[in-house]
Design a protein around this motif. Structure first.
Motif, mmCIF file in Angstrom:
data_model
loop_
_atom_site.group_PDB
_atom_site.id
_atom_site.type_symbol
_atom_site.label_atom_id
_atom_site.label_comp_id
_atom_site.label_asym_id
_atom_site.label_seq_id
_atom_site.Cartn_x
_atom_site.Cartn_y
_atom_site.Cartn_z
ATOM 1 N N ARG A 1 2.790 52.943 33.643
ATOM 2 C CA ARG A 1 1.963 53.488 32.559
ATOM 3 C C ARG A 1 2.747 54.453 31.665
ATOM 4 N N ILE A 2 2.217 54.604 30.448
ATOM 5 C CA ILE A 2 2.888 55.490 29.494
ATOM 6 C C ILE A 2 2.182 56.853 29.508
ATOM 7 N N ALA A 3 2.943 57.903 29.792
ATOM 8 C CA ALA A 3 2.370 59.259 29.750
ATOM 9 C C ALA A 3 2.425 59.754 28.311
ATOM 10 N N VAL A 4 1.303 60.320 27.867
ATOM 11 C CA VAL A 4 1.211 60.757 26.471
ATOM 12 C C VAL A 4 1.129 62.280 26.414
ATOM 13 N N ASN A 5 1.978 62.850 25.584
ATOM 14 C CA ASN A 5 1.946 64.299 25.425
ATOM 15 C C ASN A 5 1.716 64.609 23.942
ATOM 16 N N PRO A 6 0.452 64.775 23.550
ATOM 17 C CA PRO A 6 0.176 64.960 22.118
ATOM 18 C C PRO A 6 0.527 66.376 21.632
ATOM 19 N N PHE A 7 0.795 66.494 20.366
ATOM 20 C CA PHE A 7 1.065 67.831 19.809
ATOM 21 C C PHE A 7 0.441 67.961 18.418
ATOM 22 N N THR A 8 0.087 69.199 18.085
ATOM 23 C CA THR A 8 -0.389 69.540 16.741
ATOM 24 C C THR A 8 0.272 70.860 16.357
ATOM 25 N N LYS A 9 0.953 70.864 15.245
ATOM 26 C CA LYS A 9 1.620 72.098 14.809
ATOM 27 C C LYS A 9 1.173 72.413 13.382
ATOM 28 N N LEU A 10 1.016 73.705 13.143
ATOM 29 C CA LEU A 10 0.563 74.108 11.812
ATOM 30 C C LEU A 10 1.298 75.374 11.355
ATOM 31 N N TRP A 11 1.785 75.322 10.129
ATOM 32 C CA TRP A 11 2.400 76.504 9.517
ATOM 33 C C TRP A 11 1.651 76.788 8.217
#
Lengths: 66, 649
Positions: free
Chosen positions: B108-118
């Motif tokens: 299986r594919i492990a997913v590590n989501p990210f959201t960045k805001l400046w």
């Protein structure tokens, strides 16, 4: 093509000023309260909103009296 | 402009591969607001639209992220995807980057989501999703990033759940409603605090109790008023419905009359057809006789002749009998003795008569008298009543055809009448009378409750003032009284603000929608404008004020109507967002398309057009060139199965 459509920002401010004047409340205070609500509007639960707003009002009164 | 795109970066997003796709937008100026992306079907226009949805919504779970990951990269099992947007919002530079890292763990594919805001170069670490929602609430994305073929749902007579709320969110209405609600709660809280102060001092118990009693009365009147208003609304809705029915009744009655006339005519034709059927049955039954008329007449003639012959035969028999009797006598009747000569003569005569009698008896087909009369009567009757069979069949076919035509008319009338077939005028009038009476009663009751409420509020206000004075002797009480005074003013202002905002926004949307619609429609002589109802559904009306049923609008007209509405909605928003339109001219003919194109430069927002060569042929492109800020081409590297975007040559 010269007939540009106006955005609604000015109209929003206009109504705000209108009602503030009519009910003798401070426009900036009313605006800041709406701004606060605007920042919470997308949340399912607006925890602490009442207390935050009361604080904004009390702080404004303090500023006026000091 | 409060909101504009500056740079969009895509990496491994759907059809866009690992080669970073960067789109630099020219600084917006109101003369050039169009950004055009040319791309064939399947090259990546919708992927671009979905990238913007991805940035501003939080609906993408791990599985969805894997789906969005470029297929070729996905095959490797490890890597990352990223969508980043730099934009100017309320004079600040925002950089929003969203994506995920993928890692293969077993199968299986492990997913590590990210959201960045400046924001203005400062990285925001808390409540990033809240910040993003402030820019465009996810409920409102449908009004700014849309597929041209799907927007017709805003031209329906009834919206799906949540659309009205999303519209109001777009207009900034819920925030003011929430403020009104919260201010009310603050006032209640402050008043409770005042009550506490009052109750703390024994001598004020009576005042506290009176305030409490009046407060309860006020709440009770308010609730009653709410119920009555609801009742009034429902009666008024019923009344409006009845009025519409009454207006339709005339047309219905005319159709009912036409239906009755058709039914009666049908019955008449049916009767005539049945008569013809009977005549044709008779004709069929008498057909063998009619066909044999000539031979039968011949038979009758022969039979009559036979009867005449039979009468002669009888005479011959009598004559023979007489001669035979004479032969037995000695003398003839003339007195002469019967001699040999006479005897021979008589004998010859008998032989001759026998021969005649034998020949007459030999006819076996002789017909009896009764049968002859019956046959002659039938033949006479048929001869006296000649029937043209072909004419009968032709007439019957004509009746059948007329009945079929009437049946079609009847069916059409019944379809049109629907459930109204049985509507009775008297019944409708009675219903109208009853609802008018109900409405009058409710209005009267509302008047009474309003008066009571007003009086109670007045008394309460006096008592509150008394409470303010009584409790205002302490610092705490004074502070509460002042806060109450300010909050009450704010509540009254916010209540009025909501009312005016809702009203003016609706009118503003109506004006802009009408304005755009009239500019784009190819029936400007027929359509006068668009009404926006209280629930924000739309209604096109003609110059004679009659309304057009939305179902009667063509797919292209509905698209134009929906486009006019969402444009108006965006422009009525306190912070209009850039418009992104994927294959925007799906159902539009060239006239609508050209007019819609001409309307785009009038918008004071960036407009991103994701267009195929059919959406924007060279002539149409030429028409908007002066307003194009940027033009890009979506290219496809078919060998490597990836798309990329480059500036158009």
């Amino acid at each position: 093509m010269n007939n540009d459509y106006q955005t609604a920002e000015e109209e929003y401010s206009l109504i705000l000023e209108e009602v503030a004047k009519e009910f003798q409340v401070d426009t900036r205070l009313l605006h800041s309260l709406i701004e606060y609500e605007q920042s919470k509007v997308h949340l399912l639960k607006r925890r602490g909103a009442k207390n935050d707003l009361r604080q904004i009002i009390e702080r404004w009164i303090e500023e006026q009296t000091s | 402009m409060t909101f504009q795109f500056r740079k969009l970066t895509l990496k491994n997003w759907l059809v866009y591969g690992d080669r970073e796709t960067v789109i630099d937008f020219t600084q917006f100026n109101s003369g050039r607001n169009l950004v055009v992306f040319h791309g064939q079907n399947g090259f990546g226009k919708t992927s671009l639209l979905r990238a913007l949805w991805f940035l501003f919504s939080d609906d993408y779970k791990d599985d969805a992220l894997v789906e969005m990951w470029n297929e070729k990269e996905r095959a490797s099992g490890e890597g990352e995807l990223e969508v980043a947007l730099e934009f100017l919002y309320r004079d600040k530079v925002w950089v929003l980057s969203k994506g995920a890292y993928f890692e293969l763990r077993g199968s299986r594919i492990a997913v590590n989501p990210f959201t960045k805001l400046w924001i203005d170069g400062c990285e925001i670490r808390d409540q990033i999703d809240d910040q993003i929602s402030r820019v465009i609430p996810k409920e409102c994305l449908q009004f700014v990033f849309f597929d041209g073929a799907e927007i017709t749902r805003y031209a329906q007579t009834q919206y799906e759940d949540g659309v009205k709320e999303a519209i109001e969110l777009m207009l900034g209405i819920p925030a003011v409603r929430n403020l009104r609600h919260d201010l009310g709660r603050i006032i209640s809280e402050l008043q409770e605090e005042q009550q506490e102060i009052l109750l703390a001092e024994q001598q004020n118990n009576e005042l506290a109790a009176e305030v409490e009693r009046l407060e309860e009365m006020k709440v009770s009147y308010e609730e009653r008023l709410k119920d009555l208003t609801k009742k009034q609304d429902s009666i008024q809705a019923a009344q409006e419905k009845l009025e519409k029915e009454a207006a339709q009744l005339e047309a219905i009655q005319a159709e009912q009359e036409a239906l009755r006339e058709k039914q009666s005519r049908r019955a008449n034709l049916e009767e005539r057809r049945d008569e013809l059927d009977a005549q044709i049955d008779d004709l069929i039954q008498s057909a063998p006789v009619r066909m044999l008329m000539r031979p039968l007449e011949h038979v009758i003639e022969e039979a009559i002749a036979q009867q005449e012959a039979s009468s002669r035969l009888e005479k011959y028999r009598l004559r023979k009998k007489l001669i035979e009797e004479l032969l037995e006598e000695a003398d003839c009747i003339c007195g002469r003795p019967i001699d040999e000569h006479i005897d021979t003569h008589f004998g010859n005569e008998i032989k001759r008569l026998d021969s005649i009698i034998d020949s007459q008896n030999a006819n076996p087909n002789s017909i009896n008298q009764r049968d002859l009369i019956s046959l002659q009567s039938i033949v006479d009757q048929l001869a006296n009543n000649p029937v043209d069979g072909k004419e009968l069949y032709d007439r019957r076919a004509l009746y059948i055809q007329q009945i079929e035509e009437i049946d079609t008319d009847i069916e059409r009338l019944r379809d049109r009448l629907g459930d109204n077939e049985s509507i009775q005028v008297q019944e409708l009038l009675e219903q109208q009378r009853v609802t008018a009476e109900q409405l009058q009663n409710v209005k009267h009751e509302i008047g009474v409750v309003e008066k009571n409420l007003e009086e109670t509020q007045k008394k309460l206000k006096e008592k509150r003032r008394e409470v303010d004075q009584t409790t205002g002797t302490t610092d705490r009480g004074k502070g509460i009284a002042r806060t109450l005074e300010v909050t009450r003013g704010l509540l009254a202002a916010s209540e009025q603000f909501v009312e005016r905002l809702v009203d003016r926004k609706r009118r503003a949307i109506e004006d802009i929608t009408s304005n755009i619609f009239k500019k784009i429609t190819n029936k400007p002589q027929e359509y006068a404008g668009v009404r926006v109802r209280d629930d924000y559904t739309l209604e096109v009306y003609r110059h004679d004020s009659s309304t057009v049923d939305n179902s009667q609008l063509s797919a292209g007209e509905r698209e134009v109507l929906a486009y006019s509405f969402i444009t108006a909605l965006n422009l009525s928003s306190p912070t209009p967002a850039p418009f992104v339109m994927d294959t925007p001219f799906g159902h539009l003919d060239s006239v609508h398309r050209d007019r819609l194109l001409k309307s785009l430069p009038m918008l004071k927002v960036q407009v991103l057009l994701l267009a195929t060569d059919r959406d924007l042929p060279p002539a149409e492109r030429g028409m908007i060139i002066p307003y194009i800020a940027d033009e890009f081409e979506i290219k496809r590297d078919q060998f490597n199965k990836v798309s990329y975007i480059k500036e158009a040559e």
